[in-house]
Write a protein that holds these residues in place. Structure first.
Motif, PDB file in Angstrom:
ATOM      1  N   ARG A  98      48.933  33.785 -81.573  1.00  0.00           N
ATOM      2  CA  ARG A  98      49.209  32.554 -80.817  1.00  0.00           C
ATOM      3  C   ARG A  98      48.219  32.410 -79.647  1.00  0.00           C
ATOM      4  O   ARG A  98      47.659  31.334 -79.425  1.00  0.00           O
ATOM      5  CB  ARG A  98      50.642  32.624 -80.309  1.00  0.00           C
ATOM      6  CG  ARG A  98      51.143  31.418 -79.617  1.00  0.00           C
ATOM      7  CD  ARG A  98      52.614  31.630 -79.273  1.00  0.00           C
ATOM      8  NE  ARG A  98      53.047  30.656 -78.303  1.00  0.00           N
ATOM      9  CZ  ARG A  98      54.059  30.806 -77.481  1.00  0.00           C
ATOM     10  NH1 ARG A  98      54.796  31.905 -77.526  1.00  0.00           N
ATOM     11  NH2 ARG A  98      54.375  29.880 -76.622  1.00  0.00           N
ATOM     12  N   GLN A 136      52.300  37.092 -81.165  1.00  0.00           N
ATOM     13  CA  GLN A 136      51.916  36.581 -79.849  1.00  0.00           C
ATOM     14  C   GLN A 136      50.399  36.645 -79.629  1.00  0.00           C
ATOM     15  O   GLN A 136      49.825  35.763 -78.986  1.00  0.00           O
ATOM     16  CB  GLN A 136      52.666  37.326 -78.742  1.00  0.00           C
ATOM     17  CG  GLN A 136      54.167  37.203 -78.817  1.00  0.00           C
ATOM     18  CD  GLN A 136      54.647  35.763 -78.944  1.00  0.00           C
ATOM     19  OE1 GLN A 136      54.053  34.839 -78.415  1.00  0.00           O
ATOM     20  NE2 GLN A 136      55.728  35.568 -79.681  1.00  0.00           N
ATOM     21  N   ARG A 139      46.670  35.689 -71.849  1.00  0.00           N
ATOM     22  CA  ARG A 139      47.657  34.792 -72.467  1.00  0.00           C
ATOM     23  C   ARG A 139      48.594  35.593 -73.368  1.00  0.00           C
ATOM     24  O   ARG A 139      49.800  35.367 -73.391  1.00  0.00           O
ATOM     25  CB  ARG A 139      46.921  33.697 -73.246  1.00  0.00           C
ATOM     26  CG  ARG A 139      47.782  32.712 -73.990  1.00  0.00           C
ATOM     27  CD  ARG A 139      48.656  31.822 -73.117  1.00  0.00           C
ATOM     28  NE  ARG A 139      47.975  31.043 -72.125  1.00  0.00           N
ATOM     29  CZ  ARG A 139      47.477  29.820 -72.312  1.00  0.00           C
ATOM     30  NH1 ARG A 139      47.568  29.244 -73.488  1.00  0.00           N
ATOM     31  NH2 ARG A 139      46.884  29.178 -71.324  1.00  0.00           N
ATOM     32  N   TYR A 140      48.051  36.539 -74.114  1.00  0.00           N
ATOM     33  CA  TYR A 140      48.849  37.436 -74.960  1.00  0.00           C
ATOM     34  C   TYR A 140      49.876  38.181 -74.105  1.00  0.00           C
ATOM     35  O   TYR A 140      51.069  38.227 -74.431  1.00  0.00           O
ATOM     36  CB  TYR A 140      47.897  38.387 -75.685  1.00  0.00           C
ATOM     37  CG  TYR A 140      48.472  39.648 -76.253  1.00  0.00           C
ATOM     38  CD1 TYR A 140      49.447  39.630 -77.248  1.00  0.00           C
ATOM     39  CD2 TYR A 140      48.008  40.885 -75.828  1.00  0.00           C
ATOM     40  CE1 TYR A 140      49.948  40.802 -77.780  1.00  0.00           C
ATOM     41  CE2 TYR A 140      48.491  42.061 -76.365  1.00  0.00           C
ATOM     42  CZ  TYR A 140      49.463  42.015 -77.331  1.00  0.00           C
ATOM     43  OH  TYR A 140      49.943  43.184 -77.866  1.00  0.00           O
ATOM     44  N   TYR A 154      52.562  35.764 -73.001  1.00  0.00           N
ATOM     45  CA  TYR A 154      53.493  35.471 -74.095  1.00  0.00           C
ATOM     46  C   TYR A 154      54.467  36.631 -74.311  1.00  0.00           C
ATOM     47  O   TYR A 154      55.655  36.413 -74.558  1.00  0.00           O
ATOM     48  CB  TYR A 154      52.751  35.163 -75.397  1.00  0.00           C
ATOM     49  CG  TYR A 154      52.114  33.792 -75.450  1.00  0.00           C
ATOM     50  CD1 TYR A 154      52.584  32.726 -74.695  1.00  0.00           C
ATOM     51  CD2 TYR A 154      51.031  33.549 -76.282  1.00  0.00           C
ATOM     52  CE1 TYR A 154      52.007  31.479 -74.746  1.00  0.00           C
ATOM     53  CE2 TYR A 154      50.444  32.300 -76.350  1.00  0.00           C
ATOM     54  CZ  TYR A 154      50.934  31.263 -75.587  1.00  0.00           C
ATOM     55  OH  TYR A 154      50.351  30.021 -75.658  1.00  0.00           O
ATOM     56  N   GLN A 174      57.192  36.567 -71.819  1.00  0.00           N
ATOM     57  CA  GLN A 174      58.173  35.508 -72.059  1.00  0.00           C
ATOM     58  C   GLN A 174      59.179  35.870 -73.148  1.00  0.00           C
ATOM     59  O   GLN A 174      60.209  35.207 -73.274  1.00  0.00           O
ATOM     60  CB  GLN A 174      57.467  34.205 -72.444  1.00  0.00           C
ATOM     61  CG  GLN A 174      56.649  33.603 -71.330  1.00  0.00           C
ATOM     62  CD  GLN A 174      55.787  32.445 -71.814  1.00  0.00           C
ATOM     63  OE1 GLN A 174      55.880  32.010 -72.952  1.00  0.00           O
ATOM     64  NE2 GLN A 174      54.941  31.947 -70.928  1.00  0.00           N
TER      65      GLN A 174
END
Length: 114
Positions: A70, A67, A42-43, A46, A49
């Protein structure tokens, strides 16, 4: 911190715990133990993105820390099955396929013709 220092430090990070410690993210080891690959993926997602990676090492480090925090928080509040980070979790239910006996017999040379 120079760009080179950041790059060298970053290249040495291996585990989820390494990343979280390096970027100063407080974490619960139990959450990381269960979700380590999901958090790191996921890191990475992110970071992909992000519109543009800052040139300055300090700003780049701050973005990475933000990130990663998050990504970690996603799994504190949820779980891997709900978050569906990896493709295998996004696959549809298995489908049933029907094949008639006549279709099977067509492909068997020794089968008797009915």
């Amino acid at each position: 911190m120079t760009d080179e220092d950041f790059d060298l430090d970053y290249d040495e990070l291996v585990s989820a715990e390494d990343f979280l410690t390096y970027f100063g993210v407080d974490y619960d080891p139990a959450v990381v133990q269960v979700n380590r690959l999901h958090i790191l993926q996921r890191y990475h997602d992110y970071l992909d993105q992000a519109a543009e990676m800052p040139a300055d090492a300090a700003t780049r480090r701050a973005l990475h820390a933000e990130q990663l925090t998050r990504a970690y928080r996603d799994f504190v509040a949820s779980d891997a099955l709900t978050e569906k980070v990896f493709r295998v979790f996004r696959m549809h239910e298995p489908r049933q396929i029907r094949v008639g006996l006549d279709q099977l017999l067509e492909h068997l040379p020794h089968a008797a013709k009915v």
